[in-house]
Design a protein around this motif. Sequence first.
Motif, PDB file in Angstrom:
ATOM      1  N   GLU A   1       0.822  -1.209   0.000  1.00 34.64           N
ATOM      2  CA  GLU A   1       0.000   0.000   0.000  1.00 34.64           C
ATOM      3  C   GLU A   1       0.856   1.258   0.000  1.00 34.64           C
ATOM      4  OE1 GLU A   1      -3.180   0.136  -0.600  1.00 34.64           O
ATOM      5  OE2 GLU A   1      -3.055  -2.049  -0.809  1.00 34.64           O
ATOM      6  N   ASP A   2       1.975   1.227   0.722  1.00 34.55           N
ATOM      7  CA  ASP A   2       2.873   2.379   0.699  1.00 34.55           C
ATOM      8  C   ASP A   2       3.466   2.586  -0.692  1.00 34.55           C
ATOM      9  OD1 ASP A   2       2.429   2.918   3.344  1.00 34.55           O
ATOM     10  OD2 ASP A   2       4.539   2.877   3.934  1.00 34.55           O
ATOM     11  N   CYS A   3       3.765   1.499  -1.369  1.00 33.43           N
ATOM     12  CA  CYS A   3       4.286   1.606  -2.732  1.00 33.43           C
ATOM     13  C   CYS A   3       3.274   2.301  -3.647  1.00 33.43           C
ATOM     14  CB  CYS A   3       4.618   0.221  -3.283  1.00 33.43           C
ATOM     15  SG  CYS A   3       6.017  -0.586  -2.481  1.00 33.43           S
ATOM     16  N   ARG A   4       2.034   1.852  -3.584  1.00 34.33           N
ATOM     17  CA  ARG A   4       1.001   2.448  -4.431  1.00 34.33           C
ATOM     18  C   ARG A   4       0.734   3.896  -4.041  1.00 34.33           C
ATOM     19  NH1 ARG A   4      -1.495  -2.812  -2.910  1.00 34.33           N
ATOM     20  NH2 ARG A   4      -0.963  -4.267  -4.580  1.00 34.33           N
ATOM     21  N   ARG A   5       0.737   4.159  -2.725  1.00 31.50           N
ATOM     22  CA  ARG A   5       0.477   5.520  -2.260  1.00 31.50           C
ATOM     23  C   ARG A   5       1.546   6.498  -2.724  1.00 31.50           C
ATOM     24  NH1 ARG A   5       2.824   8.092   1.573  1.00 31.50           N
ATOM     25  NH2 ARG A   5       3.636   6.200   2.576  1.00 31.50           N
ATOM     26  N   THR A   6       2.810   6.128  -2.601  1.00 34.09           N
ATOM     27  CA  THR A   6       3.870   7.064  -2.981  1.00 34.09           C
ATOM     28  C   THR A   6       3.867   7.346  -4.479  1.00 34.09           C
ATOM     29  OG1 THR A   6       5.430   5.189  -3.000  1.00 34.09           O
ATOM     30  CG2 THR A   6       5.393   6.589  -1.029  1.00 34.09           C
ATOM     31  N   ILE A   7       3.584   6.331  -5.289  1.00 32.49           N
ATOM     32  CA  ILE A   7       3.457   6.574  -6.733  1.00 32.49           C
ATOM     33  C   ILE A   7       2.329   7.569  -6.995  1.00 32.49           C
ATOM     34  CG2 ILE A   7       2.796   5.547  -8.943  1.00 32.49           C
ATOM     35  CD1 ILE A   7       5.610   4.816  -8.236  1.00 32.49           C
TER      36      ILE A   7
END
Length: 287
Positions: free
Chosen positions: A96-102
Amino acid sequence: MSQTITQETQTPTVPAAHEAPPRGGKLAGRVAFVTGGTRGIGAAISQALARQGATVASGYAGKTERAQDFLHDLQSAWAGHETEFSIHQGNIGNPEDCRRTIAEVIEKHGRLDILVNNAGITRDRVVSKMSDDDWQQVIDVNLSGAFYLSQAALKHMLERGTGRIVNVSSVIGEMGNIGQANYAASKAGLFGLTKTLAREAAFQLARDGKLDDDTIGVTVNAVTPGYVLTEMVQGVPDKVLDKIKGNIPVHRLARPSEIARVVHFLCADESGFITGQVWGVNGGQDM
């Protein structure tokens, strides 16, 4: 401290103001996101992309004050230029952090043209003493994180028909190393991920009619650094460094800027015919 000195993103480095201009323009108008981009090789990559004209978003996991200092120094170095910078905090081992930062980068800067998957960790132990957590944490950050970030970025890039992804692997992924089964496996996994993403990106663009002689396309490549000269090396005994250098054909460690140079080369529009490739920057260590 591991005597292997393989961790690409561990050492904090903040570029001095005089290191910024002059700049090129081959990435002018592009937006880049560099994970682990506020220290070590990642800092050098962030700076190199900015020198080529890109807007740069740098990711970091912790030590917010240090990341903010890095951002401030970049902004000061490029004062008077149109180059923009931002920092984004997240745990690359968390999908989720990966998707959020993108999503944050796209929301802030309006687009994402370049993703550099540089963030990585080590948990060094011989296999007989490696715990489940030692194994899983390294795989989660170094390999799974690159997958989740690339998955989110590719959706955006394929819709636009252009983009560049560069995965920072390691010579250890090619050669293996005692005490680093988890790290070597994660970095070797990036080779297969790189080639598959490259094939899928080209396939989907062709299927959607977005490839012709004039397009720059969406490319995915990997870079494999060897032993790199960062502040981390300062704590390594001279005898150990001499032994390491003796096993490198050019008899020295890499400078972070030498890794960054290959990355910004692969990110250029003119590199559109290079995809699915692994670029070794290791002084010939893997020959």
